[in-house]
Design an enzyme around this catalytic site. Sequence first.
Site, mmCIF file in Angstrom:
data_model
loop_
_atom_site.group_PDB
_atom_site.id
_atom_site.type_symbol
_atom_site.label_atom_id
_atom_site.label_comp_id
_atom_site.label_asym_id
_atom_site.label_seq_id
_atom_site.Cartn_x
_atom_site.Cartn_y
_atom_site.Cartn_z
ATOM 1 N N GLY A 14 0.765 -1.238 0.000
ATOM 2 C CA GLY A 14 0.000 0.000 0.000
ATOM 3 C C GLY A 14 0.799 1.293 0.000
ATOM 4 C CG ASN A 16 1.197 3.580 -5.818
ATOM 5 O OD1 ASN A 16 1.519 4.659 -6.305
ATOM 6 N ND2 ASN A 16 1.799 2.443 -6.130
ATOM 7 N NE ARG A 67 -11.456 -14.403 -11.845
ATOM 8 C CZ ARG A 67 -10.351 -14.178 -11.129
ATOM 9 N NH1 ARG A 67 -10.318 -13.199 -10.261
ATOM 10 N NH2 ARG A 67 -9.292 -14.927 -11.297
ATOM 11 C CG MET A 92 -1.797 -7.661 -6.978
ATOM 12 S SD MET A 92 -1.648 -6.567 -8.402
ATOM 13 C CE MET A 92 0.071 -6.671 -8.756
ATOM 14 C CG ASN A 109 -4.797 -0.266 -12.169
ATOM 15 O OD1 ASN A 109 -4.516 -0.531 -10.989
ATOM 16 N ND2 ASN A 109 -4.217 -0.890 -13.184
ATOM 17 C CG HIS A 111 0.340 -1.522 -15.250
ATOM 18 N ND1 HIS A 111 0.178 -2.758 -14.655
ATOM 19 C CD2 HIS A 111 1.185 -1.706 -16.282
ATOM 20 C CE1 HIS A 111 0.905 -3.644 -15.320
ATOM 21 N NE2 HIS A 111 1.525 -3.032 -16.308
ATOM 22 C CB VAL A 146 -5.271 -7.580 -17.697
ATOM 23 C CG1 VAL A 146 -4.174 -7.280 -16.696
ATOM 24 C CG2 VAL A 146 -6.113 -8.739 -17.221
ATOM 25 C CB ALA A 175 7.739 7.821 -11.377
ATOM 26 C CD GLU A 176 4.078 2.372 -9.371
ATOM 27 O OE1 GLU A 176 3.061 2.074 -8.723
ATOM 28 O OE2 GLU A 176 4.935 1.526 -9.687
HETATM 29 C C1 GAR Z 1 2.625 -0.871 -7.693
HETATM 30 O O1 GAR Z 1 3.879 -0.878 -8.346
HETATM 31 C C2 GAR Z 1 1.502 -0.842 -8.720
HETATM 32 O O2 GAR Z 1 1.815 -0.056 -9.843
HETATM 33 C C3 GAR Z 1 1.364 -2.296 -9.066
HETATM 34 O O3 GAR Z 1 1.473 -2.953 -7.836
HETATM 35 C C4 GAR Z 1 2.359 -2.203 -6.995
HETATM 36 C C5 GAR Z 1 1.671 -1.994 -5.672
HETATM 37 O O4 GAR Z 1 2.551 -1.400 -4.757
HETATM 38 N N1 GAR Z 1 0.127 -2.575 -9.727
HETATM 39 C C6 GAR Z 1 -0.003 -3.446 -10.726
HETATM 40 O O5 GAR Z 1 0.904 -4.139 -11.143
HETATM 41 C C7 GAR Z 1 -1.389 -3.507 -11.348
HETATM 42 N N2 GAR Z 1 -1.387 -4.218 -12.567
HETATM 43 P P1 GAR Z 1 1.982 -0.657 -3.476
HETATM 44 O O6 GAR Z 1 1.097 -1.673 -2.755
HETATM 45 O O7 GAR Z 1 3.200 -0.327 -2.675
HETATM 46 O O8 GAR Z 1 1.228 0.550 -3.915
#
Ligand code: GAR
Length: 218
Positions: A14, A16, A67, A92, A109, A111, A146, A175-176
């Site tokens: 978590g 992000n 699902r 995920m 989202n 990515h 996806v 960067a995210e």
């Molecule tokens: C992040 O790098 C995000 O971009 C990726 O999971 C990670 C979560 O990290 N998401 C994906 O790959 C979605 N397809 P976080 O839990 O530290 O935010």
Amino acid sequence: MPRRRVAILISGRGTNMTALIEAAKDPAFPAEIALVLSNRADAAGLFHARENGNETAVVNHREHASRESFDLALDARLKATGIDLVCLAGFMRLLTNDFVEAWRDRMINIHPSLLPLFPGLDTHAKALGAGMKLHGCTVHFVRSAVDSGPIIAQAVVPVLAGDTPDTLAARVLTAEHRIYPLALGLVAGGKVHVVDEKAVIDAPGPESEGFLVAPVYR
Ligand code: GAR
């Protein structure tokens, strides 16, 4: 305009989510984090969210036979909290078409690649394997396929000589944490419109006539 009520969906650490929570502490930010929800009770991010005083919930996918049933429970929990916008942040689980359509243009989202390159898992290893000189991350509206949907924001980082998937992942993650709050602020502020399946942003951005080049030196 009232602040939009946001749910952040996580499965893991978590970071992000934390970046979004921090951004929303500014009273001028157009979104408030009304709920942090995980499909796993042991997601580390849930503990950070609770420490921060955020409301949290768990909808355990293992308690649902399909699902469809999991997504219905998710949808019910979001509606019960009066959620306007959903942010997937390392969530995920594959979502059903019905759920994705119910939240169309209200779910975003992040990515860790420059989509449409490298959807799915192991994006950093794939970027290194392809010999990319630039890599990055994308925030996009969610569609059924996806890691697809109209692109709201992207950030680029250089690939450096000697990078491993882990060192590259760390650079991209920084960067995210910059672009996810930026993108959520634009969406929650009503500045992003989807036209012909492209995200159009009604806000002044930085003037740029240039381009980024990242040569890689030994
Ligand atoms: C992040 O790098 C995000 O971009 C990726 O999971 C990670 C979560 O990290 N998401 C994906 O790959 C979605 N397809 P976080 O839990 O530290 O935010």
